[in-house]
Design a protein around this motif. Sequence first.
Motif, mmCIF file in Angstrom:
data_model
loop_
_atom_site.group_PDB
_atom_site.id
_atom_site.type_symbol
_atom_site.label_atom_id
_atom_site.label_comp_id
_atom_site.label_asym_id
_atom_site.label_seq_id
_atom_site.Cartn_x
_atom_site.Cartn_y
_atom_site.Cartn_z
ATOM 1 N N PRO A 144 38.827 51.801 36.791
ATOM 2 C CA PRO A 144 39.441 51.686 38.119
ATOM 3 C C PRO A 144 40.854 51.109 38.101
ATOM 4 O O PRO A 144 41.250 50.386 37.185
ATOM 5 N N ALA A 145 41.596 51.432 39.126
ATOM 6 C CA ALA A 145 42.846 50.769 39.506
ATOM 7 C C ALA A 145 42.827 50.671 41.025
ATOM 8 O O ALA A 145 42.087 51.405 41.689
ATOM 9 N N HIS A 146 43.627 49.761 41.579
ATOM 10 C CA HIS A 146 43.691 49.658 43.044
ATOM 11 C C HIS A 146 44.973 50.339 43.502
ATOM 12 O O HIS A 146 46.064 49.762 43.469
ATOM 13 N N PHE A 190 47.156 44.051 42.673
ATOM 14 C CA PHE A 190 46.403 43.010 41.962
ATOM 15 C C PHE A 190 44.935 42.971 42.399
ATOM 16 O O PHE A 190 44.044 42.739 41.589
ATOM 17 N N HIS A 191 44.678 43.177 43.695
ATOM 18 C CA HIS A 191 43.309 43.295 44.216
ATOM 19 C C HIS A 191 42.464 42.078 43.840
ATOM 20 O O HIS A 191 41.332 42.213 43.383
ATOM 21 N N GLU A 192 43.054 40.889 44.031
ATOM 22 C CA GLU A 192 42.377 39.620 43.733
ATOM 23 C C GLU A 192 41.927 39.518 42.276
ATOM 24 O O GLU A 192 41.050 38.717 41.938
ATOM 25 N N MET A 235 53.871 46.608 50.163
ATOM 26 C CA MET A 235 53.532 47.009 48.795
ATOM 27 C C MET A 235 52.388 46.222 48.165
ATOM 28 O O MET A 235 51.851 46.645 47.132
ATOM 29 N N LYS A 236 52.015 45.089 48.725
ATOM 30 C CA LYS A 236 51.114 44.175 48.035
ATOM 31 C C LYS A 236 49.806 44.813 47.584
ATOM 32 O O LYS A 236 49.331 44.561 46.463
ATOM 33 N N SER A 237 49.212 45.635 48.409
ATOM 34 C CA SER A 237 47.902 46.186 48.059
ATOM 35 C C SER A 237 47.992 47.259 46.981
ATOM 36 O O SER A 237 46.988 47.551 46.316
ATOM 37 N N GLN A 238 49.182 47.839 46.767
ATOM 38 C CA GLN A 238 49.295 48.968 45.849
ATOM 39 C C GLN A 238 50.127 48.669 44.603
ATOM 40 O O GLN A 238 49.964 49.348 43.589
ATOM 41 N N HIS A 239 51.028 47.691 44.667
ATOM 42 C CA HIS A 239 51.900 47.354 43.539
ATOM 43 C C HIS A 239 51.909 45.840 43.327
ATOM 44 O O HIS A 239 52.343 45.097 44.206
ATOM 45 N N GLN A 240 51.452 45.394 42.174
ATOM 46 C CA GLN A 240 51.484 43.954 41.898
ATOM 47 C C GLN A 240 52.904 43.504 41.560
ATOM 48 O O GLN A 240 53.751 44.309 41.166
#
Length: 337
Positions: free
Chosen positions: A196-198, A233-235, A265-270
Amino acid sequence: MKKTVESPANRYYGGPNSDHFDGKLFHNPGGVLPLGFRDVLRWQFNGLRSAWPKAWPSPFPQAKPRWRVTGEGLSVTMVGHSTLLLQVDGLNILTDPVWSERASPVRFAGPRRVNAPGIAFDDLPKIDIVLLSHNHYDHMDIATLRRLHQVHDPLVITPLGNDAIVRPAVPMLRVSAHDWGDTVEAGEGTRIHVEPAHHWSARGARDRRMALWGSFVLETPAGHVYFAGDTGFHEGRNYRHMAEKYGGFRLAILPIGAYEPRWFMKSQHQDPDEAVEAMRLLNAGHVAGCHWGTFQLTDEPIEEPRQRLHAALDREGVSRELFRALQPGEVWQVATV
């Protein structure tokens, strides 16, 4: 390999429901969906986009890689953005190959590269495998895939649905499409796992999340290698899961750029701080930072990802030699852990 079957609801893939596929669209379990068109406009007109130079040449000359790396050797060469050459266990592997001038569906517009590829296409060694993480234009470049097929005939390993995009454009290309958790045997000693990746996927306005995105784990005699693809990053959930499943990594390849503005961008790019935390969660001995300094996709200044990475490493007491923000042409002979 999963056989892609198109359905009326999804032009790329039709298969059984799962924890990340609802019969029509893919999603990140417990994750965040990409924002919509109004938010895109809000971002695009925020007036905060930094000015990148038209040219930002790498301090490293274009590399001319060895034909093969065997034994305990592990070599990684930065081509640009998320394109890297991995040489391990006698295999030459490219990640998300892009040699085109623009990361765009058209040649006359869209993000343009500000430095030359770190390996001239004609100087590539024989390419055995391509890892294709998802279908965004800065990762899936049909023109490059066509050139690779003509010269190298590699096996392309990719998450579900992406084969339905590639095959019509490059009909004879060998494409193997897989779900998260699938494994591909790659020679006598190496196995490649799709994980997986987020993130999300789209080639246009009407195919959002119709093809799957992912990361890859290379299980080799020289150690484990992790390529995160493109991810939020997805926690730290996916990183914790990878460490629990594989025990740690000799090398991880992690994105460090294209993260501003954070609200979008936070949810898709760390960001670089999250990438340093990812290094710890993965139990990675070395990290190659990518997804920065070649195509301007977001608002941050061109050099900021490396500056923030160094600050985070210094703050955490981690040597900068262990986590490198690679630039085109840079070759890293990765030490054993």
